[in-house]
Motif scaffolding. Structure first.
Motif, PDB file in Angstrom:
ATOM      1  N   LYS A  15       0.834  -1.206   0.000  1.00 53.05           N
ATOM      2  CA  LYS A  15       0.000   0.000   0.000  1.00 53.05           C
ATOM      3  C   LYS A  15       0.871   1.259   0.000  1.00 53.05           C
ATOM      4  N   ALA A  16       1.947   1.241   0.785  1.00 53.26           N
ATOM      5  CA  ALA A  16       2.849   2.393   0.851  1.00 53.26           C
ATOM      6  C   ALA A  16       3.551   2.608  -0.488  1.00 53.26           C
ATOM      7  N   ALA A  17       3.957   1.529  -1.149  1.00 53.27           N
ATOM      8  CA  ALA A  17       4.611   1.644  -2.456  1.00 53.27           C
ATOM      9  C   ALA A  17       3.644   2.212  -3.488  1.00 53.27           C
ATOM     10  N   ASP A  18       2.404   1.746  -3.467  1.00 50.96           N
ATOM     11  CA  ASP A  18       1.393   2.285  -4.386  1.00 50.96           C
ATOM     12  C   ASP A  18       1.177   3.778  -4.159  1.00 50.96           C
ATOM     13  N   ALA A  19       1.081   4.162  -2.883  1.00 49.78           N
ATOM     14  CA  ALA A  19       0.870   5.573  -2.553  1.00 49.78           C
ATOM     15  C   ALA A  19       2.066   6.417  -2.988  1.00 49.78           C
ATOM     16  N   SER A  20       3.264   5.911  -2.792  1.00 42.93           N
ATOM     17  CA  SER A  20       4.462   6.644  -3.180  1.00 42.93           C
ATOM     18  C   SER A  20       4.518   6.820  -4.698  1.00 42.93           C
ATOM     19  N   TRP A  21       4.186   5.770  -5.422  1.00 46.30           N
ATOM     20  CA  TRP A  21       4.183   5.845  -6.882  1.00 46.30           C
ATOM     21  C   TRP A  21       3.143   6.858  -7.357  1.00 46.30           C
ATOM     22  N   LYS A  22       1.957   6.847  -6.736  1.00 50.44           N
ATOM     23  CA  LYS A  22       0.907   7.802  -7.110  1.00 50.44           C
ATOM     24  C   LYS A  22       1.349   9.226  -6.799  1.00 50.44           C
ATOM     25  N   ARG A  23       2.034   9.416  -5.669  1.00 49.74           N
ATOM     26  CA  ARG A  23       2.494  10.767  -5.312  1.00 49.74           C
ATOM     27  C   ARG A  23       3.546  11.253  -6.309  1.00 49.74           C
ATOM     28  N   GLU A  24       4.416  10.355  -6.757  1.00 48.11           N
ATOM     29  CA  GLU A  24       5.386  10.747  -7.782  1.00 48.11           C
ATOM     30  C   GLU A  24       4.666  11.247  -9.030  1.00 48.11           C
ATOM     31  N   ASN A  25       3.594  10.580  -9.422  1.00 46.35           N
ATOM     32  CA  ASN A  25       2.826  11.003 -10.599  1.00 46.35           C
ATOM     33  C   ASN A  25       2.162  12.357 -10.387  1.00 46.35           C
ATOM     34  N   VAL A  26       1.619  12.572  -9.186  1.00 53.68           N
ATOM     35  CA  VAL A  26       0.986  13.858  -8.876  1.00 53.68           C
ATOM     36  C   VAL A  26       2.023  14.979  -8.910  1.00 53.68           C
ATOM     37  N   LEU A  27       3.187  14.733  -8.325  1.00 52.24           N
ATOM     38  CA  LEU A  27       4.248  15.753  -8.327  1.00 52.24           C
ATOM     39  C   LEU A  27       4.771  16.006  -9.735  1.00 52.24           C
ATOM     40  N   ALA A  28       4.892  14.960 -10.535  1.00 53.37           N
ATOM     41  CA  ALA A  28       5.332  15.130 -11.930  1.00 53.37           C
ATOM     42  C   ALA A  28       4.318  15.968 -12.702  1.00 53.37           C
ATOM     43  N   ASN A  29       3.036  15.780 -12.400  1.00 55.94           N
ATOM     44  CA  ASN A  29       1.994  16.578 -13.036  1.00 55.94           C
ATOM     45  C   ASN A  29       2.111  18.045 -12.627  1.00 55.94           C
ATOM     46  N   ASN A  30       2.424  18.290 -11.356  1.00 54.85           N
ATOM     47  CA  ASN A  30       2.641  19.670 -10.907  1.00 54.85           C
ATOM     48  C   ASN A  30       3.803  20.304 -11.664  1.00 54.85           C
ATOM     49  N   ILE A  31       4.878  19.556 -11.813  1.00 53.67           N
ATOM     50  CA  ILE A  31       6.055  20.074 -12.520  1.00 53.67           C
ATOM     51  C   ILE A  31       5.708  20.357 -13.976  1.00 53.67           C
ATOM     52  N   ALA A  32       4.927  19.475 -14.588  1.00 50.87           N
ATOM     53  CA  ALA A  32       4.545  19.669 -15.985  1.00 50.87           C
ATOM     54  C   ALA A  32       3.659  20.901 -16.165  1.00 50.87           C
TER      55      ALA A  32
END
Length: 129
Positions: A15-32
Protein backbone atom coordinates in the motif's frame (compact mmCIF):
# COMPACT_ATOMS: atom_id res chain seq x y z
CA UNK A 1 -3.08 -8.79 -1.56
CA UNK A 2 -2.34 -11.90 0.39
CA UNK A 3 -4.79 -12.90 3.09
CA UNK A 4 -2.64 -14.52 5.78
CA UNK A 5 -1.12 -12.78 8.81
CA UNK A 6 2.34 -13.78 7.59
CA UNK A 7 2.05 -11.17 4.85
CA UNK A 8 0.74 -8.22 6.89
CA UNK A 9 4.01 -6.28 6.58
CA UNK A 10 4.11 -7.01 2.86
CA UNK A 11 0.53 -5.81 2.43
CA UNK A 12 1.19 -2.55 4.28
CA UNK A 13 4.44 -2.02 2.35
CA UNK A 14 2.54 -2.72 -0.87
CA UNK A 15 0.00 0.00 0.00
CA UNK A 16 2.85 2.39 0.85
CA UNK A 17 4.61 1.64 -2.46
CA UNK A 18 1.39 2.28 -4.39
CA UNK A 19 0.87 5.57 -2.55
CA UNK A 20 4.46 6.64 -3.18
CA UNK A 21 4.18 5.84 -6.88
CA UNK A 22 0.91 7.80 -7.11
CA UNK A 23 2.49 10.77 -5.31
CA UNK A 24 5.39 10.75 -7.78
CA UNK A 25 2.83 11.00 -10.60
CA UNK A 26 0.99 13.86 -8.88
CA UNK A 27 4.25 15.75 -8.33
CA UNK A 28 5.33 15.13 -11.93
CA UNK A 29 1.99 16.58 -13.04
CA UNK A 30 2.64 19.67 -10.91
CA UNK A 31 6.06 20.07 -12.52
CA UNK A 32 4.55 19.67 -15.98
CA UNK A 33 1.99 22.41 -15.22
CA UNK A 34 4.42 24.85 -13.63
CA UNK A 35 3.76 27.43 -16.38
CA UNK A 36 0.00 26.91 -16.59
CA UNK A 37 -1.70 30.12 -15.43
CA UNK A 38 -4.01 29.60 -12.46
CA UNK A 39 -2.92 25.99 -11.90
CA UNK A 40 -3.13 24.90 -8.27
CA UNK A 41 -0.70 22.25 -7.14
CA UNK A 42 -1.94 18.88 -6.03
CA UNK A 43 -0.47 16.49 -3.52
CA UNK A 44 -1.19 13.10 -2.03
CA UNK A 45 -1.64 12.37 1.65
CA UNK A 46 -0.74 8.85 2.78
CA UNK A 47 1.57 9.30 5.75
CA UNK A 48 -1.09 10.80 8.01
CA UNK A 49 -3.53 8.05 6.99
CA UNK A 50 -1.00 5.37 7.95
CA UNK A 51 -0.04 7.21 11.16
CA UNK A 52 -3.71 7.49 12.13
CA UNK A 53 -4.41 3.82 11.45
CA UNK A 54 -1.34 2.65 13.40
CA UNK A 55 -1.87 5.22 16.15
CA UNK A 56 -5.34 4.00 17.05
CA UNK A 57 -3.74 0.91 18.65
CA UNK A 58 -1.91 2.53 21.55
CA UNK A 59 0.20 0.51 23.97
CA UNK A 60 0.77 -2.28 21.48
CA UNK A 61 3.85 -3.44 19.63
CA UNK A 62 4.32 -2.58 15.98
CA UNK A 63 3.65 -6.23 15.11
CA UNK A 64 0.28 -6.09 16.84
CA UNK A 65 -0.53 -2.75 15.19
CA UNK A 66 0.28 -4.12 11.75
CA UNK A 67 -1.84 -7.22 12.40
CA UNK A 68 -4.79 -5.03 13.39
CA UNK A 69 -4.42 -2.59 10.51
CA UNK A 70 -7.48 -2.32 8.30
CA UNK A 71 -5.95 -2.21 4.83
CA UNK A 72 -9.14 -0.83 3.32
CA UNK A 73 -8.55 2.37 5.31
CA UNK A 74 -5.05 2.81 3.88
CA UNK A 75 -6.14 4.60 0.74
CA UNK A 76 -4.19 7.73 -0.16
CA UNK A 77 -6.14 10.88 -0.88
CA UNK A 78 -5.15 13.43 -3.51
CA UNK A 79 -5.98 16.99 -2.62
CA UNK A 80 -5.67 20.35 -4.32
CA UNK A 81 -3.65 23.01 -2.52
CA UNK A 82 -5.99 25.98 -2.76
CA UNK A 83 -3.95 28.31 -0.60
CA UNK A 84 -3.67 31.79 -2.00
CA UNK A 85 0.02 31.86 -1.23
CA UNK A 86 1.71 32.51 -4.53
CA UNK A 87 4.56 34.74 -5.54
CA UNK A 88 3.54 34.44 -9.16
CA UNK A 89 1.40 36.93 -11.03
CA UNK A 90 -0.37 34.25 -13.10
CA UNK A 91 -2.11 32.78 -10.02
CA UNK A 92 -0.30 29.45 -10.07
CA UNK A 93 0.95 28.27 -6.69
CA UNK A 94 3.52 25.79 -8.06
CA UNK A 95 7.08 26.49 -6.95
CA UNK A 96 9.31 24.46 -9.27
CA UNK A 97 12.16 24.22 -6.76
CA UNK A 98 9.90 22.85 -4.01
CA UNK A 99 8.23 20.41 -6.38
CA UNK A 100 11.56 19.05 -7.60
CA UNK A 101 12.79 18.58 -4.03
CA UNK A 102 9.55 16.78 -3.10
CA UNK A 103 9.81 14.64 -6.24
CA UNK A 104 13.40 13.60 -5.45
CA UNK A 105 12.44 12.89 -1.85
CA UNK A 106 9.54 10.71 -3.00
CA UNK A 107 11.81 8.76 -5.33
CA UNK A 108 14.11 7.99 -2.40
CA UNK A 109 11.12 6.97 -0.27
CA UNK A 110 9.90 4.63 -3.04
CA UNK A 111 13.34 3.04 -3.31
CA UNK A 112 13.36 2.49 0.46
CA UNK A 113 9.92 0.89 0.39
CA UNK A 114 10.82 -1.45 -2.45
CA UNK A 115 14.04 -2.39 -0.64
CA UNK A 116 11.98 -3.20 2.46
CA UNK A 117 9.66 -5.35 0.34
CA UNK A 118 12.62 -7.21 -1.12
CA UNK A 119 14.06 -7.77 2.37
CA UNK A 120 10.74 -9.11 3.60
CA UNK A 121 10.55 -11.61 0.73
CA UNK A 122 14.19 -12.61 1.24
CA UNK A 123 13.42 -13.37 4.89
CA UNK A 124 10.49 -15.52 3.83
CA UNK A 125 12.65 -17.36 1.29
CA UNK A 126 15.30 -18.06 3.92
CA UNK A 127 12.67 -19.59 6.19
CA UNK A 128 11.46 -21.84 3.41
CA UNK A 129 14.93 -23.24 2.67
Amino acid sequence: MLSTDAFNYVNVLNKAADASWKRENVLANNIANVNTPGYKRRDLNFESTLREELGRCKHESLDEKINQTDLSKLEPSVYTDLTNYSYRLDGSNVDIDSEEVEFASEQIRYQGITAALNNEFNRMKSVLK
